[in-house]
Design a protein around this motif. Sequence first.
Motif, PDB file in Angstrom:
ATOM      1  N   VAL A 195       0.865  -1.276   0.109  1.00  0.00           N
ATOM      2  CA  VAL A 195      -0.242  -0.203  -0.040  1.00  0.00           C
ATOM      3  C   VAL A 195       0.943   1.300   0.033  1.00  0.00           C
ATOM      4  CG1 VAL A 195      -1.689   1.277   1.124  1.00  0.00           C
ATOM      5  CG2 VAL A 195      -1.706  -1.139   1.275  1.00  0.00           C
ATOM      6  N   ASN A 196       0.602   2.357  -0.911  1.00  0.00           N
ATOM      7  CA  ASN A 196       1.521   3.487  -0.924  1.00  0.00           C
ATOM      8  C   ASN A 196       0.237   4.446  -1.317  1.00  0.00           C
ATOM      9  OD1 ASN A 196       3.293   5.174  -0.987  1.00  0.00           O
ATOM     10  ND2 ASN A 196       3.808   5.030  -3.083  1.00  0.00           N
ATOM     11  N   VAL A 197       0.407   5.649  -0.563  1.00  0.00           N
ATOM     12  CA  VAL A 197      -0.575   6.641  -0.905  1.00  0.00           C
ATOM     13  C   VAL A 197       0.376   8.049  -1.166  1.00  0.00           C
ATOM     14  CG1 VAL A 197      -2.133   8.124   0.200  1.00  0.00           C
ATOM     15  CG2 VAL A 197      -2.159   5.578   0.732  1.00  0.00           C
ATOM     16  N   LEU A 198      -0.200   8.504  -2.364  1.00  0.00           N
ATOM     17  CA  LEU A 198       0.519   9.865  -2.856  1.00  0.00           C
ATOM     18  C   LEU A 198      -0.354  10.962  -2.401  1.00  0.00           C
ATOM     19  CD1 LEU A 198       1.966   8.525  -6.088  1.00  0.00           C
ATOM     20  CD2 LEU A 198       3.227   8.682  -3.922  1.00  0.00           C
ATOM     21  N   ILE A 199       0.175  12.045  -1.842  1.00  0.00           N
ATOM     22  CA  ILE A 199      -0.584  13.287  -1.561  1.00  0.00           C
ATOM     23  C   ILE A 199      -0.080  14.497  -2.151  1.00  0.00           C
ATOM     24  CG2 ILE A 199      -1.589  14.708   0.345  1.00  0.00           C
ATOM     25  CD1 ILE A 199      -2.404  11.835   0.785  1.00  0.00           C
ATOM     26  N   LEU A 200      -1.139  15.333  -2.662  1.00  0.00           N
ATOM     27  CA  LEU A 200      -0.810  16.355  -3.653  1.00  0.00           C
ATOM     28  C   LEU A 200      -1.592  17.440  -3.005  1.00  0.00           C
ATOM     29  CD1 LEU A 200       0.607  18.142  -5.900  1.00  0.00           C
ATOM     30  CD2 LEU A 200      -1.166  17.338  -7.229  1.00  0.00           C
ATOM     31  N   VAL A 201      -1.016  18.706  -2.294  1.00  0.00           N
ATOM     32  CA  VAL A 201      -1.892  19.633  -1.852  1.00  0.00           C
ATOM     33  C   VAL A 201      -1.658  21.259  -2.795  1.00  0.00           C
ATOM     34  CG1 VAL A 201      -2.038  21.280   0.228  1.00  0.00           C
ATOM     35  CG2 VAL A 201      -1.365  18.455   0.546  1.00  0.00           C
TER      36      VAL A 201
END
Length: 616
Positions: A195-201
């Motif tokens: 599981v890998n989560v990429l965040i873009l703000v």
Amino acid sequence: MAFFHTFLPLFLHICLLNRSVWSKVELTMNDTLEVYAGDSAKIPCHYNFTDTNKPSFVMIQWFVRSAGNSSRMRIFYSDVTQQIVDNNTDYTGRIEVARDQNGTLLIIQNVQLTDEREFFCQVNGLAAGHAERKTHLRVFAPPEAPVIEGVVAGISITSDKPSKVASCEARNGFPKPNITWYRNGVPLTTTPGNVNVLILVTRESSGLYSVQSTLEYKVVKKDKDAYFSCEISFSVPGAIRTMESHSINITVHYPTTMVELWKESPQGLVREGDTVELRCQGDGNPPPPFIFNREQDLDAYLESRGNVLILTPVTRRDSGLYQCRALEGDSHSEVKGEVQLTVHYLDTAVVVPKDLEVMLKGEDLTATCNALSSLQTSTVWYKDGKQVGHGNTLHLQDATYETSGEYICEVTVPSLPALHTFGSVHIIVQGGPQMVGVEQEVQLEEATGRMVNLSCEALGHPLPNISWNIIGSQNWQEVVSKANGHMTHSVVSVKVTSDISALCNASNDMGTDVKAFSIKAIPRVTTGTSIYPAEGSGVIIVVIILCLLLLATLGSVLYFLHKKGKILCGRSGKQEITKEKTTKDDIVVEMKTNTKNEEAVLLKAVNGENKAPNEQ
């Protein structure tokens, strides 16, 4: 005046820095105040002078400082004589301050995101004391509902690293919202290799935050039925709230590990001539193409339509074990599905004896009817539409001419009614003529001059010929002569002139038979003659009975009249009719009986004279 308002507070502040009275003022404020963007913020500032002598001059000022900035800016000033909102600040025109004996209240209209700052309240009572406190204003803007999008293309389980599954976006929130991923309602945490989560703000021009989260996940086969969703959490005044997206299902690609083959149609047993559909299905996704073959010939692939093999029309040679395999890439899978196909059949019925059989009268015959079939059969024999036997063997004993005819055997398959066949044999019974009827000699009586029809029917094979020998009449002719099957029928019309003897002779190569007729002639009754024919005797009896009835009726009438006194009979045989008195015009009627004849005499009495009855 502007100079005074600007430097007087500063001067007073410098003069009182070293005074011990700084702590004579108690000032209270909230550490933080939370409001929604667009609402009004009310920041209270309460103060209390500890000295018993209350100051006559109190100066209140409000300052603001941005987070992370050491400098601050005054936005409001007031004393006992005036209240002034400073010009050329972000709050000019948006604030107002209310004041009473115990404190002051700063009201900020239409709070903006940039208002998230520290607000200072400074109270100066000169000799009475000086104090300052601050409140941190926090501003909140809830984000929009989360939007989730799954990957349109299928995701293969053969990938050795996590693949992109879905993305989730929360727009226009403040402060920045957080995103959490769920699988079947269970939160997912970052796990290396799985599981890998990429965040873009993104900070929008409005100052709001938009957050996009991408989930990378290593799918397995059971994920084909899993549902993924995302949840955003965000702060609001005094609480933390959440919003959840709708659930999505992803398309998982996985190889075929199981193949099933079955007969789609027809339902039930299969017979020759049917159209058979065999359907193959595997558990792989996407469904792979399939190849079909028979076990006895593995290298010969059968032409199919996708995953369906159509055989039409089938024969018994199509029976066997059929197989299907998934075609993976350039090679076929070793996983296969199998089904046994059995095509049932029923051959044409074979009857022994065949077609036509001639037998002698009185003989016995055994006929058989057989049809080769893959299933249990049932045989029934019919003659003239009526059942005459059951089973594949028919026994005919002591044959008569009625035995002749066509015998049909019907062979059926009870478990598969669509299978049935017929066979037949024609039986001919050969023998001498045989008259139809019980009587071999017929006796008749008929009036002279009438016509009589004599009928004669004879059975036999070969078909018998009929001839007539008539004695006692020369006036006769054959009116019917016909043959039907094994029977000859002849009818002659004979005129009765006297007693007649007639012989019907039936003959063929096998023998003869005779039927005799004896006719007794009865004379007819003629006018004026006392001789009656035999059948006239009944008429005579009827006439006699009618006469007797008439006489009896007449006697009854006479007896009735005698009882009423209308008729008098004397010993002399005379009958008189009298009256007690008579006139000269009276008429006396006298009836006399004579052995020869009877006369009636009319007598007239003398005018005016009366006679006694004995004189009359």
